[in-house]
Design an enzyme around this catalytic site. Sequence first.
Site, PDB file in Angstrom:
ATOM      1  N   HIS A 171      43.955  38.630  41.484  1.00  0.00           N
ATOM      2  CA  HIS A 171      44.439  39.372  39.840  1.00  0.00           C
ATOM      3  C   HIS A 171      45.395  38.566  38.617  1.00  0.00           C
ATOM      4  O   HIS A 171      44.882  38.915  37.898  1.00  0.00           O
ATOM      5  CB  HIS A 171      45.294  40.029  40.772  1.00  0.00           C
ATOM      6  CG  HIS A 171      46.966  40.817  40.266  1.00  0.00           C
ATOM      7  ND1 HIS A 171      46.420  41.880  40.261  1.00  0.00           N
ATOM      8  CD2 HIS A 171      47.292  40.702  39.348  1.00  0.00           C
ATOM      9  CE1 HIS A 171      46.978  43.062  39.197  1.00  0.00           C
ATOM     10  NE2 HIS A 171      48.009  41.487  38.569  1.00  0.00           N
ATOM     11  N   GLU A 172      45.554  36.799  39.143  1.00  0.00           N
ATOM     12  CA  GLU A 172      46.457  36.457  38.115  1.00  0.00           C
ATOM     13  C   GLU A 172      45.097  36.345  36.906  1.00  0.00           C
ATOM     14  O   GLU A 172      44.727  35.732  36.361  1.00  0.00           O
ATOM     15  CB  GLU A 172      47.047  35.479  38.554  1.00  0.00           C
ATOM     16  CG  GLU A 172      48.117  36.578  39.239  1.00  0.00           C
ATOM     17  CD  GLU A 172      49.282  36.800  38.375  1.00  0.00           C
ATOM     18  OE1 GLU A 172      49.268  36.727  36.737  1.00  0.00           O
ATOM     19  OE2 GLU A 172      49.529  37.520  39.146  1.00  0.00           O
ATOM     20  N   HIS A 175      43.278  38.258  34.583  1.00  0.00           N
ATOM     21  CA  HIS A 175      44.503  38.463  33.793  1.00  0.00           C
ATOM     22  C   HIS A 175      43.819  37.459  31.857  1.00  0.00           C
ATOM     23  O   HIS A 175      43.687  37.378  30.898  1.00  0.00           O
ATOM     24  CB  HIS A 175      45.919  38.249  33.126  1.00  0.00           C
ATOM     25  CG  HIS A 175      46.895  39.606  33.941  1.00  0.00           C
ATOM     26  ND1 HIS A 175      46.658  41.123  33.431  1.00  0.00           N
ATOM     27  CD2 HIS A 175      47.707  39.434  35.504  1.00  0.00           C
ATOM     28  CE1 HIS A 175      47.220  41.593  34.513  1.00  0.00           C
ATOM     29  NE2 HIS A 175      47.598  40.794  35.534  1.00  0.00           N
ATOM     30  N   GLU A 253      47.346  46.074  35.185  1.00  0.00           N
ATOM     31  CA  GLU A 253      47.578  45.847  36.380  1.00  0.00           C
ATOM     32  C   GLU A 253      46.436  46.458  37.032  1.00  0.00           C
ATOM     33  O   GLU A 253      45.835  45.557  37.468  1.00  0.00           O
ATOM     34  CB  GLU A 253      48.911  46.069  36.184  1.00  0.00           C
ATOM     35  CG  GLU A 253      50.256  45.838  36.083  1.00  0.00           C
ATOM     36  CD  GLU A 253      50.182  43.747  36.274  1.00  0.00           C
ATOM     37  OE1 GLU A 253      49.767  43.769  37.403  1.00  0.00           O
ATOM     38  OE2 GLU A 253      50.420  42.824  35.310  1.00  0.00           O
TER      39      GLU A 253
END
Length: 607
Positions: A171-172, A175, A253
């Site tokens: 997930h990070e 980003h 997100e």
Amino acid sequence: MKFRKYQANARRISGHLLWLYAAAVTAVAGFTAFVTALLCSLYLSTGASGAGFAVNRTVFAVVFVLISALIVGAGWIRLRQLSAGGHVVAESLGGRRITREQAGFAERRLLNVVEEMAIASGVRMPKVYILPETGLNAFAAGMEQRDAVIGITHGALQAFDRNELQAVIAHEFSHILNGDMRRNMQLCGCLYGLQMITMLGRLFISGDPQSHIRYAESRSLPTIFLGMVLLCIGFTGSLAAGWIQAAISRQREFLADASAVQFTRQSDGLASALYKVAVAPNRRLTSPHAAEYAHFMFESVHEADIFDKLAATHPDILTRIERLSPAKARIWQSEIRRAQTVKPAFFYVPNGAGLSDGLQQATTPNRENTIYRQQRQAEHLAENIRRICPQSLQRREEMLRYRPKHWLSAEGDSERLMVVLAALFAPAALAEAEAEWAVRFPLRSAFYRRLQQHPLPQPLHRALLEYLLPSIAALPQSEQDYLNTQLHLLLANHTLPAPKAFLWLLASAWLPQFVHQAHTENNNITEHLIPAVTEWAKQGGTLNAAARQNLPQFLHQAAMLPRKKRATVMERCRQIVIESSDMPCAAEAEEVLQIYGQLAEGRYHSR
């Protein structure tokens, strides 16, 4: 999960929201200039003729330019500070950078996961930081990929299993890959600039906060009133910008969740991680800078406030879980909603410790006791190996001189340990599983290919096994069970040749959980052990699936016999091995029996 659809929607909406953010900055500067010009016109006209007033265009233009310059200048200064790289954010949150040379078992597992995600996403390996926080959270920060960092709290590192940790890190990485990281850094600067209006209002009201001189007597009422107006305008502008920033963050997100599924090829890990965050008693970060970087985080760093959804930097956590796994969301819904209604008490610590959750102290001791117990198990096992096998130190030094970094990277990582142990015990089993892994577990397959590209010489196999065993003992019980289950599934239909069988027996000696224990009366153990050793010798030291379970089990039970009887039984087994003409490596077999015979003295219990 329709993650491609969510990706497209998130990108489209985020682009619109950025324009709204720019409009908010312009509106705040224009409204501030209008109110200031209006008040100045009222004051000047009242002082001059006492009647009539109009907005002074000159004042409006000057104030608009000044306020715009103030916002842009303050933001530029903040961006200059942040342009040094993501480590500025990590260090301001109290983060500590970890490297393999100084990392513990859990931290090495984290580094492995970050490395795997870097390969999966095609992003260069970022620096990794640990935050001294018990809450479950993570973040990515940096202006460019070359200065990016990944941060994760100590609580998350201990609470997440490997699949969950992998999903959160994926997930990070999204980003980083999708440009959210740079955008978040830029938003920090813009938001800081908007907050400068509020600071200016305070200056009009109370003067220079660094000055010890009081100016209240010399300050006129209109000046104080102007400061109050600026304070209100600045607060409103900051709040409006914060809402738009929060909306941008919410959309990104959803995009990051969708991308994490692409990287990991499964959604269960991320859904489970979000569930653990949702029901965790402590969500806050104690750093005084946590609010400034709230939109960097994996999940919100505070409970919902009076502004509720508008001010939330992250989407509703149950909504995120529903997009990943609707079935699990239905199962967990009542528990998550119940957890969200709990408002833990907290207090502010003036020395900068920030917010402290009342439940935090209640949960920390159990977690720390578990970690300490696991570390003691690892240390105890390492001591036993050195005590019973003094030559293990020499073997270890020879292996470390060879520097098999890919093999050593498995230390403390249940996923990589499973691959490395299977490569030591049954390489043929890995060759058969590799085709399935390439489809279902591409990261596992990539690690196996790296091992194939950097083969470990046969004489170093035992040294590597002895080096890794303590890290297995330090794993959480759930990960030990996972490792054991996966290993037995891989080896189920394979017979281990003599050299590999000796490694299996050694591993089973130090870690009894490698063997599914069945109850057998110690008084009758000789009736089971002697035929098992005889058959083992007759088979030339090889172990089929049944012998792989039964022989270590019987040897462990023999090791628990009284000393005199144990010595008699083990000597009889040794004679069987020596006298067998089918046993090609009698010396290694004798050493294995000797190790089992000495386990009762200072016996190591892994559970």
